[in-house]
Motif scaffolding. Sequence first.
Motif, mmCIF file in Angstrom:
data_model
loop_
_atom_site.group_PDB
_atom_site.id
_atom_site.type_symbol
_atom_site.label_atom_id
_atom_site.label_comp_id
_atom_site.label_asym_id
_atom_site.label_seq_id
_atom_site.Cartn_x
_atom_site.Cartn_y
_atom_site.Cartn_z
ATOM 1 N N GLY A 36 74.661 40.447 60.997
ATOM 2 C CA GLY A 36 75.387 40.305 62.100
ATOM 3 C C GLY A 36 75.489 42.005 62.333
ATOM 4 N N SER A 323 80.772 42.176 65.230
ATOM 5 C CA SER A 323 79.702 42.288 64.275
ATOM 6 C C SER A 323 80.117 42.029 62.840
ATOM 7 C CB SER A 323 78.373 43.321 63.830
ATOM 8 O OG SER A 323 77.353 43.716 65.234
ATOM 9 N N TYR A 340 77.622 37.114 62.293
ATOM 10 C CA TYR A 340 77.673 37.035 63.548
ATOM 11 C C TYR A 340 77.210 38.644 64.242
ATOM 12 C CZ TYR A 340 80.718 35.335 67.597
ATOM 13 O OH TYR A 340 81.128 35.389 68.828
ATOM 14 N N THR A 341 77.204 38.265 65.499
ATOM 15 C CA THR A 341 77.742 39.143 66.659
ATOM 16 C C THR A 341 77.652 38.316 67.956
ATOM 17 O OG1 THR A 341 75.916 40.077 65.247
ATOM 18 C CG2 THR A 341 76.496 40.986 67.019
#
Length: 436
Positions: A36, A323, A340-341
């Motif tokens: 991320g 992030s 995931y961002t």
Amino acid sequence: MKNYLLTFAFSILASAAFSQAGHIMQGVGSVNMSMGGAATGQPLDISGALQWNPAAISVFDENQLKIDIGLFFSSPELSSTVPEFDSNGQPTGNFFSGTTEDDRGVSPLPAVAYVWSKPESKHTFGLSAFGISGFGVTFPESVSNPINMPQSMGGFGRVESDYSLLQVGFTWAYEVSEEFSIGVEPNFNFATLELIPNPTANPTGAGYPSADKASAIGFGAQFGLFYQSPTGFKAGASYKTKQVFNDFSLDNTYLDNSTSSNDFKINYPAIYSLGLGYSLGNVDLALDYRLVDYENTEGFQERGWTNTFSVAGFGWENISIISAGIQYKGVNKLPLRLGYTYSSNPINSDLAFYSVPATAIIKNAFQFGLSYELSDKISLDAVYHYGSSGDATSGPLLNPQFIENFPPYGAIPGSEVSYDMTTSMIMVGASFNIGK
């Protein structure tokens, strides 16, 4: 024949594609992207460390080379609605709407990094060359979407942009103690820009011109702190200064073949990063927070029109980026990663027209990556990315001729422009341990 009173109203459109220059790449290289983009407090590879925290390269004891190449795909859509007027300039109560899809191809994203140090030395050095921004759009001319109507019919015609930013960094990290390091990284930047049409130039009776590709050189630096405890807890902080560029000198050609030139300045914003990491057994966790300072960056802090109907700036607000990533190393020679961002939107709805089409605005991004350890010296890496802008960004169309009746930007009553997009990317890379 329909009249849309959109003369000058679309003068910001091409610069909206240009606003992607300020988009912050969420990560660099296959490993960092798959986490991320989190690396400020959890340096799993040299590319992520060199990009987000120069002090963190001190954790790498062996000389390493990292090479990555990504293929980036985007699918933005641009929609607009305008009121119709009769031959006397009076509204008919009807509206004209349409949507145009981008037909741009694939954009490459390169990344090369190298880190080295002498045995038993407290000094670690790094060299990196990263494509940290490199996007564009191509919206073809259309008679079914008012914003892409030919300029002779009050629209903006074909909209095409091409921007790329290559950053080269020279990094030095010093181990103050076994647990604490500091780092500094001077940056050299090279950017290119092409705009069709170019609303940063003054319009004439022939409308707005097209600009040939121009280049600019910029400089800046990054500073970092990194701490790692014997218990597996890690923390980092970094500050990347504003990257200051010289002006883009744009050579323009109008539809009647007349020519002109103009200068336009846009810098890369300062970034503040904080990161936490934790490693225990087969699990590595990473979490980063970043603040991107658009509000004090030339090209983004200005907004509105000049007195000659050219673009003054984009009026972007500061954004926050979160992030997060996890790596699992329980599978023999096959580390697996999820990332995931989240990114907030810098565009105020009143100014949405200034950033059409801001195809770089991605709210949520998801990544899956892995590595395969061919040997103690070579590892192959890969990541798949998918991103979405979330809800469409929308606002009124603006016309500087309407400012007197609809201040401060001249919003056209009953009009709307909106845009959204999804992105996907495949990136592969290789890591080489060259030895001590």
